[in-house]
Design a protein around this motif. Sequence first.
Motif, PDB file in Angstrom:
ATOM      1  N   VAL A 146     -17.482   2.874  -7.693  1.00  0.00           N
ATOM      2  CA  VAL A 146     -17.861   1.924  -6.644  1.00  0.00           C
ATOM      3  C   VAL A 146     -16.603   1.243  -6.121  1.00  0.00           C
ATOM      4  O   VAL A 146     -15.765   0.771  -6.897  1.00  0.00           O
ATOM      5  CB  VAL A 146     -18.842   0.860  -7.194  1.00  0.00           C
ATOM      6  CG1 VAL A 146     -19.220  -0.150  -6.118  1.00  0.00           C
ATOM      7  CG2 VAL A 146     -20.081   1.528  -7.779  1.00  0.00           C
ATOM      8  N   THR A 147     -16.473   1.196  -4.808  1.00  0.00           N
ATOM      9  CA  THR A 147     -15.340   0.529  -4.170  1.00  0.00           C
ATOM     10  C   THR A 147     -15.831  -0.235  -2.947  1.00  0.00           C
ATOM     11  O   THR A 147     -16.994  -0.116  -2.554  1.00  0.00           O
ATOM     12  CB  THR A 147     -14.234   1.546  -3.808  1.00  0.00           C
ATOM     13  OG1 THR A 147     -13.049   0.840  -3.420  1.00  0.00           O
ATOM     14  CG2 THR A 147     -14.661   2.506  -2.724  1.00  0.00           C
ATOM     15  N   TRP A 151       0.840  -1.208   0.000  1.00  0.00           N
ATOM     16  CA  TRP A 151       0.000   0.000   0.000  1.00  0.00           C
ATOM     17  C   TRP A 151       0.872   1.254   0.000  1.00  0.00           C
ATOM     18  O   TRP A 151       0.629   2.189  -0.747  1.00  0.00           O
ATOM     19  CB  TRP A 151      -0.887   0.037   1.226  1.00  0.00           C
ATOM     20  CG  TRP A 151      -2.063  -0.864   1.213  1.00  0.00           C
ATOM     21  CD1 TRP A 151      -2.647  -1.475   0.135  1.00  0.00           C
ATOM     22  CD2 TRP A 151      -2.806  -1.280   2.346  1.00  0.00           C
ATOM     23  NE1 TRP A 151      -3.710  -2.231   0.538  1.00  0.00           N
ATOM     24  CE2 TRP A 151      -3.839  -2.133   1.887  1.00  0.00           C
ATOM     25  CE3 TRP A 151      -2.719  -1.020   3.700  1.00  0.00           C
ATOM     26  CZ2 TRP A 151      -4.760  -2.711   2.742  1.00  0.00           C
ATOM     27  CZ3 TRP A 151      -3.636  -1.588   4.549  1.00  0.00           C
ATOM     28  CH2 TRP A 151      -4.642  -2.435   4.074  1.00  0.00           C
ATOM     29  N   ARG A 152       1.861   1.275   0.874  1.00  0.00           N
ATOM     30  CA  ARG A 152       2.721   2.468   0.985  1.00  0.00           C
ATOM     31  C   ARG A 152       3.508   2.718  -0.298  1.00  0.00           C
ATOM     32  O   ARG A 152       3.657   3.859  -0.727  1.00  0.00           O
ATOM     33  CB  ARG A 152       3.658   2.328   2.172  1.00  0.00           C
ATOM     34  CG  ARG A 152       2.947   2.471   3.488  1.00  0.00           C
ATOM     35  CD  ARG A 152       3.878   2.414   4.667  1.00  0.00           C
ATOM     36  NE  ARG A 152       3.122   2.618   5.892  1.00  0.00           N
ATOM     37  CZ  ARG A 152       3.489   2.179   7.065  1.00  0.00           C
ATOM     38  NH1 ARG A 152       4.624   1.510   7.196  1.00  0.00           N
ATOM     39  NH2 ARG A 152       2.753   2.411   8.116  1.00  0.00           N
ATOM     40  N   VAL A 190      -5.047   5.065  -2.028  1.00  0.00           N
ATOM     41  CA  VAL A 190      -5.270   4.523  -3.365  1.00  0.00           C
ATOM     42  C   VAL A 190      -6.181   3.304  -3.226  1.00  0.00           C
ATOM     43  O   VAL A 190      -5.924   2.424  -2.394  1.00  0.00           O
ATOM     44  CB  VAL A 190      -3.933   4.148  -4.046  1.00  0.00           C
ATOM     45  CG1 VAL A 190      -4.177   3.514  -5.400  1.00  0.00           C
ATOM     46  CG2 VAL A 190      -3.040   5.383  -4.173  1.00  0.00           C
ATOM     47  N   LEU A 191      -7.246   3.274  -4.029  1.00  0.00           N
ATOM     48  CA  LEU A 191      -8.258   2.216  -3.936  1.00  0.00           C
ATOM     49  C   LEU A 191      -8.578   1.628  -5.300  1.00  0.00           C
ATOM     50  O   LEU A 191      -8.497   2.327  -6.309  1.00  0.00           O
ATOM     51  CB  LEU A 191      -9.571   2.793  -3.383  1.00  0.00           C
ATOM     52  CG  LEU A 191      -9.542   3.448  -2.016  1.00  0.00           C
ATOM     53  CD1 LEU A 191     -10.874   4.120  -1.738  1.00  0.00           C
ATOM     54  CD2 LEU A 191      -9.215   2.431  -0.949  1.00  0.00           C
ATOM     55  N   ARG A 196      -7.156   7.620  -6.588  1.00  0.00           N
ATOM     56  CA  ARG A 196      -6.698   8.143  -5.295  1.00  0.00           C
ATOM     57  C   ARG A 196      -7.855   8.918  -4.700  1.00  0.00           C
ATOM     58  O   ARG A 196      -8.362   9.857  -5.316  1.00  0.00           O
ATOM     59  CB  ARG A 196      -5.473   9.038  -5.448  1.00  0.00           C
ATOM     60  CG  ARG A 196      -5.018   9.605  -4.093  1.00  0.00           C
ATOM     61  CD  ARG A 196      -3.698  10.312  -4.127  1.00  0.00           C
ATOM     62  NE  ARG A 196      -3.656  11.262  -5.222  1.00  0.00           N
ATOM     63  CZ  ARG A 196      -2.571  11.921  -5.583  1.00  0.00           C
ATOM     64  NH1 ARG A 196      -1.433  11.719  -4.958  1.00  0.00           N
ATOM     65  NH2 ARG A 196      -2.616  12.777  -6.575  1.00  0.00           N
ATOM     66  N   LEU A 197      -8.275   8.520  -3.522  1.00  0.00           N
ATOM     67  CA  LEU A 197      -9.362   9.163  -2.799  1.00  0.00           C
ATOM     68  C   LEU A 197      -8.758  10.112  -1.777  1.00  0.00           C
ATOM     69  O   LEU A 197      -7.881   9.719  -1.002  1.00  0.00           O
ATOM     70  CB  LEU A 197     -10.218   8.105  -2.092  1.00  0.00           C
ATOM     71  CG  LEU A 197     -11.306   8.623  -1.161  1.00  0.00           C
ATOM     72  CD1 LEU A 197     -12.419   9.310  -1.960  1.00  0.00           C
ATOM     73  CD2 LEU A 197     -11.872   7.481  -0.330  1.00  0.00           C
ATOM     74  N   ARG A 198      -9.232  11.352  -1.794  1.00  0.00           N
ATOM     75  CA  ARG A 198      -8.780  12.344  -0.816  1.00  0.00           C
ATOM     76  C   ARG A 198      -9.956  12.722   0.078  1.00  0.00           C
ATOM     77  O   ARG A 198     -10.949  13.258  -0.390  1.00  0.00           O
ATOM     78  CB  ARG A 198      -8.192  13.561  -1.524  1.00  0.00           C
ATOM     79  CG  ARG A 198      -6.875  13.198  -2.216  1.00  0.00           C
ATOM     80  CD  ARG A 198      -6.201  14.356  -2.880  1.00  0.00           C
ATOM     81  NE  ARG A 198      -6.854  14.651  -4.153  1.00  0.00           N
ATOM     82  CZ  ARG A 198      -7.208  15.858  -4.552  1.00  0.00           C
ATOM     83  NH1 ARG A 198      -7.003  16.903  -3.789  1.00  0.00           N
ATOM     84  NH2 ARG A 198      -7.786  16.036  -5.725  1.00  0.00           N
TER      85      ARG A 198
END
Length: 150
Positions: A68-69, A13-14, A57-58, A42-44
């Motif tokens: 949709v996530t 992830w990092r 990041v998803l 990338r969700l903020r």
Amino acid sequence: MTLPPRWVITAIWRLHRALVRAGRGRWGLARPTAGGRFGMLRLRTTGRHSGLERAVVLGYVEDGDDLVTLAMNGWSAPDPAWWLNLRSMPDAEVDLPAAVRRVRAREAHGAERERLWELVRGYDGYGRDLDAMAALRGRETAVVVLEPRD
């Protein structure tokens, strides 16, 4: 079904987040391909305690104009911090491969959740058996809908 050690998941992830940040979104983000792999965004969000911007990041799929996530935390039981932030403050921004979009998050329920779960199941990336992976959490995984806002 077994998962890699938590430190491996966290390191991946990092590294992915660092790649997206270093490339200013040019690397590491992708649109989903129908019948293929899910996309990466990338969700903020705004931190529910700090008020600071948080980014993650998803994987995602598209349902019309909606993104949709799944609110999973490496398939472990606790909800991810980004989902807790969105439940507190649902307005956020997503970085996509060629655009920035303002969104409002909500959880899908009932028939909509089932339909979207089936949609997600049609993409590679969450694992070969989505239901078995989700069962590792020990409780229902939220299906998160990111609707466009303006």
